[in-house]
Write a protein that holds these residues in place. Sequence first.
Motif, mmCIF file in Angstrom:
data_model
loop_
_atom_site.group_PDB
_atom_site.id
_atom_site.type_symbol
_atom_site.label_atom_id
_atom_site.label_comp_id
_atom_site.label_asym_id
_atom_site.label_seq_id
_atom_site.Cartn_x
_atom_site.Cartn_y
_atom_site.Cartn_z
ATOM 1 N N MET A 84 -15.867 -29.375 23.239
ATOM 2 C CA MET A 84 -17.229 -28.978 22.908
ATOM 3 C C MET A 84 -18.011 -30.188 22.406
ATOM 4 N N LYS A 85 -19.247 -30.358 22.894
ATOM 5 C CA LYS A 85 -20.084 -31.441 22.400
ATOM 6 C C LYS A 85 -20.966 -30.920 21.271
ATOM 7 N N ILE A 86 -20.834 -31.560 20.134
ATOM 8 C CA ILE A 86 -21.563 -31.159 18.932
ATOM 9 C C ILE A 86 -22.347 -32.362 18.411
ATOM 10 N N VAL A 87 -23.645 -32.199 18.287
ATOM 11 C CA VAL A 87 -24.489 -33.270 17.766
ATOM 12 C C VAL A 87 -24.842 -32.941 16.319
ATOM 13 N N VAL A 88 -24.506 -33.844 15.418
ATOM 14 C CA VAL A 88 -24.770 -33.647 13.989
ATOM 15 C C VAL A 88 -25.996 -34.479 13.608
ATOM 16 N N ILE A 89 -27.098 -33.793 13.369
ATOM 17 C CA ILE A 89 -28.335 -34.458 12.960
ATOM 18 C C ILE A 89 -28.213 -34.762 11.467
ATOM 19 N N GLY A 90 -28.391 -36.024 11.111
ATOM 20 C CA GLY A 90 -28.090 -36.450 9.750
ATOM 21 C C GLY A 90 -26.621 -36.811 9.633
ATOM 22 N N GLY A 91 -26.045 -37.201 10.764
ATOM 23 C CA GLY A 91 -24.607 -37.446 10.839
ATOM 24 C C GLY A 91 -24.128 -38.707 10.151
ATOM 25 N N SER A 92 -25.036 -39.490 9.582
ATOM 26 C CA SER A 92 -24.625 -40.702 8.869
ATOM 27 C C SER A 92 -24.570 -40.495 7.361
ATOM 28 N N GLY A 93 -24.974 -39.298 6.900
ATOM 29 C CA GLY A 93 -25.053 -39.046 5.465
ATOM 30 C C GLY A 93 -23.774 -38.499 4.861
ATOM 31 N N LEU A 94 -23.880 -38.054 3.600
ATOM 32 C CA LEU A 94 -22.731 -37.582 2.820
ATOM 33 C C LEU A 94 -22.018 -36.425 3.512
ATOM 34 N N ILE A 95 -22.768 -35.414 3.911
ATOM 35 C CA ILE A 95 -22.181 -34.249 4.580
ATOM 36 C C ILE A 95 -21.899 -34.559 6.042
ATOM 37 N N GLY A 96 -22.899 -35.099 6.719
ATOM 38 C CA GLY A 96 -22.810 -35.311 8.161
ATOM 39 C C GLY A 96 -21.667 -36.194 8.595
ATOM 40 N N SER A 97 -21.436 -37.299 7.881
ATOM 41 C CA SER A 97 -20.371 -38.222 8.276
ATOM 42 C C SER A 97 -19.004 -37.555 8.164
ATOM 43 N N LEU A 108 -20.954 -36.149 17.695
ATOM 44 C CA LEU A 108 -21.792 -37.346 17.664
ATOM 45 C C LEU A 108 -22.711 -37.338 16.455
ATOM 46 N N ALA A 109 -22.778 -38.454 15.747
ATOM 47 C CA ALA A 109 -23.693 -38.604 14.622
ATOM 48 C C ALA A 109 -25.057 -39.049 15.134
ATOM 49 N N ALA A 110 -26.082 -38.274 14.816
ATOM 50 C CA ALA A 110 -27.442 -38.619 15.230
ATOM 51 C C ALA A 110 -28.313 -38.763 13.987
ATOM 52 N N SER A 111 -28.918 -39.927 13.842
ATOM 53 C CA SER A 111 -29.775 -40.198 12.695
ATOM 54 C C SER A 111 -30.634 -41.401 13.043
ATOM 55 N N PRO A 112 -31.643 -41.710 12.236
ATOM 56 C CA PRO A 112 -32.423 -42.921 12.508
ATOM 57 C C PRO A 112 -31.538 -44.165 12.643
ATOM 58 N N ARG A 113 -30.398 -44.162 11.946
ATOM 59 C CA ARG A 113 -29.476 -45.292 12.015
ATOM 60 C C ARG A 113 -28.866 -45.440 13.409
ATOM 61 N N THR A 114 -28.773 -44.321 14.141
ATOM 62 C CA THR A 114 -28.214 -44.369 15.498
ATOM 63 C C THR A 114 -29.303 -44.226 16.563
ATOM 64 N N GLY A 115 -30.574 -44.373 16.140
ATOM 65 C CA GLY A 115 -31.678 -44.348 17.105
ATOM 66 C C GLY A 115 -32.239 -42.975 17.401
ATOM 67 N N VAL A 116 -31.937 -41.992 16.560
ATOM 68 C CA VAL A 116 -32.452 -40.632 16.762
ATOM 69 C C VAL A 116 -33.319 -40.247 15.563
ATOM 70 N N ASN A 117 -34.584 -39.944 15.838
ATOM 71 C CA ASN A 117 -35.525 -39.594 14.778
ATOM 72 C C ASN A 117 -36.130 -38.234 15.097
ATOM 73 N N THR A 118 -35.807 -37.236 14.299
ATOM 74 C CA THR A 118 -36.275 -35.881 14.592
ATOM 75 C C THR A 118 -37.740 -35.674 14.244
ATOM 76 N N VAL A 119 -38.321 -36.559 13.454
ATOM 77 C CA VAL A 119 -39.742 -36.428 13.095
ATOM 78 C C VAL A 119 -40.621 -36.991 14.199
ATOM 79 N N THR A 120 -40.274 -38.171 14.701
ATOM 80 C CA THR A 120 -41.058 -38.779 15.783
ATOM 81 C C THR A 120 -40.586 -38.304 17.154
#
Length: 250
Positions: A1-14, A28-40
């Motif tokens: 199963m492919k699971i994308v964790v938004i905020g995946g670089s933080g305390l919970i997400g990692s 997969l960890a998705a966050s601004p650190r990995t080039g994913v920005n949910t606001v923009t």
Amino acid sequence: MKIVVIGGSGLIGSRLVTLLSEAGHQALAASPRTGVNTVTGEGLSKALIGADVVVDVTNAPSWEPQAVLDFFRTSARNLGKAEVAAGVRHHVALSIVGTERMADNAYFTAKVAQEEAIEAASVPYTIVRATQFMEFIGGIADFSTQDGTVRVSDGMFQPIAVDDIVAILAQVTLAAPLNGTLDIAGPDRAPLAEIVARYLKTMGDARPVVTDRNARYFGGHVDELSLVPLGDARIGRIGLDQWLAQAKGH
């Protein structure tokens, strides 16, 4: 199963990414650190290609009332649109127990807006509402300190360990969507002032703790049951004494 964790670089997400990966899933960890920005919206569509489940454990970069509201509302709306386009089958979000019970707490109000946006999107969802993290008790003490004295409410408090949150989130992620909410909390319930005092004593912190019924919780007025589940809740396995012993050792 492919699971994308938004905020995946933080305390919970990692920790969630690690746990799901160890269970054999493509997490997969998705966050601004990995080039994913949910606001923009930057990198969002690409990150969700082939995703079965999206887990949102983001935290706002600013807690200023308008900024935190804009963050959670915009992020949730953008996620919903991208998930529909990608064919995501389950959206899981981490929220807070009692969001709707503290209208003068700007962060809680923003989480209500996030939940509303999730419900409005046409993606099956589960919203996991957690009580405050045990890991943040020290931060509450610091925020509530005035002239060397910690002033906190006597409202009931039932903190949960981050490891329990991650374990429950993983279970929810792999289960069918509830299209509703699930409250989770730690096994120990006591007045906030008592728990903060236990934490400080364990850590060798001599700051006195004073019970003040007018003390605010990050801006919000606290009633007796503002911060704890009112009905059924899934209870974590790590008790406060066990967590304090571990925290003292680090």
